[in-house]
Design a protein around this motif. Structure first.
Motif, PDB file in Angstrom:
ATOM      1  N   GLY A 220       4.562   0.391   8.030  1.00  0.00           N
ATOM      2  CA  GLY A 220       3.824  -0.866   8.026  1.00  0.00           C
ATOM      3  C   GLY A 220       3.978  -1.711   6.782  1.00  0.00           C
ATOM      4  O   GLY A 220       3.372  -2.771   6.675  1.00  0.00           O
TER       5      GLY A 220
ATOM      6  N   GLY B  99       5.406  -5.025  13.181  1.00  0.00           N
ATOM      7  CA  GLY B  99       4.082  -4.511  12.837  1.00  0.00           C
ATOM      8  C   GLY B  99       3.836  -4.352  11.355  1.00  0.00           C
ATOM      9  O   GLY B  99       2.878  -3.708  10.937  1.00  0.00           O
ATOM     10  N   CYS B 100       4.683  -4.949  10.566  1.00  0.00           N
ATOM     11  CA  CYS B 100       4.534  -4.874   9.113  1.00  0.00           C
ATOM     12  C   CYS B 100       3.349  -5.749   8.690  1.00  0.00           C
ATOM     13  O   CYS B 100       3.204  -6.872   9.154  1.00  0.00           O
ATOM     14  CB  CYS B 100       5.824  -5.362   8.470  1.00  0.00           C
ATOM     15  N   HIS B 101       2.516  -5.248   7.816  1.00  0.00           N
ATOM     16  CA  HIS B 101       1.336  -6.008   7.398  1.00  0.00           C
ATOM     17  C   HIS B 101       1.417  -6.527   5.976  1.00  0.00           C
ATOM     18  O   HIS B 101       0.636  -7.389   5.575  1.00  0.00           O
ATOM     19  CB  HIS B 101       0.057  -5.184   7.606  1.00  0.00           C
TER      20      HIS B 101
ATOM     21  N   VAL C   1       0.028  -9.971   8.056  1.00  0.00           N
ATOM     22  CA  VAL C   1      -0.939 -10.002   9.158  1.00  0.00           C
ATOM     23  C   VAL C   1      -2.322  -9.867   8.554  1.00  0.00           C
ATOM     24  O   VAL C   1      -2.563  -8.972   7.754  1.00  0.00           O
ATOM     25  CB  VAL C   1      -0.657  -8.836  10.140  1.00  0.00           C
TER      26      VAL C   1
END
Length: 155
Positions: free
Chosen positions: A68, A102-104, A154
């Motif tokens: 992530g 889906g990297c935050h 995100v």
């Protein structure tokens, strides 16, 4: 008549010689093709080439995502193509792909003296979160600190 805008092409193993040549043209000490091969064969690594309307290379970027978190491994734009939005195009491509994966959060290191790159990163919402003393070695033997920068992808 205006020219078509630059475009991004997925950086693949077939491009390692080109990526190495671009890296050498963009930075004082370039990476060998094998460095790109080793990185690109690793898990979660991807990149882009920026090409003009004639398919001439303008720049490149390579990134990695793990658990992530993303990291910009390298991003370079040829000197004659700088200040034309190529870095912004490459960084947008990386951020978009990382968000889909889906990297935050995204990290990078930038040379303390590279003010144009710092301004680009800041315009994308990156902020300095650390400093690595003597991180970059120059050909003349001097060393330069790297600023560690972070951007949340995100919320």
């Amino acid at each position: 008549m205006s020219l078509p805008p630059p475009r991004l092409l997925e950086l693949g193993l077939a491009h390692v010689s080109l990526a190495s040549a671009l890296h050498g043209a963009c930075f004082e000490e370039g990476w060998r093709p094998q460095t790109f091969v080793d990185l690109m064969q690793g898990s979660g690594v991807f990149g882009f080439l920026a090409l003009d309307w004639r398919d001439r290379p303008l720049g490149f970027a390579l990134s990695r995502v793990t658990a992530g978190e993303g990291e910009v491994l390298t991003l370079g734009v040829l000197r004659e193509s700088r200040q034309q939005g190529i870095g912004r195009l490459l960084l947008s491509g990386l951020c978009g792909r990382l968000a889909v994966l889906g990297c935050h959060v995204l990290f990078l290191e930038v040379a303390e003296g590279n003010k144009p790159a710092q301004r680009l990163y800041e315009s994308f919402g990156f902020r300095q979160v650390g400093r690595r003393k003597d991180y970059y070695a120059h050909l003349d033997g001097s060393r330069e600190a790297a600023l560690v920068m972070r951007r949340d992808l995100v919320s």
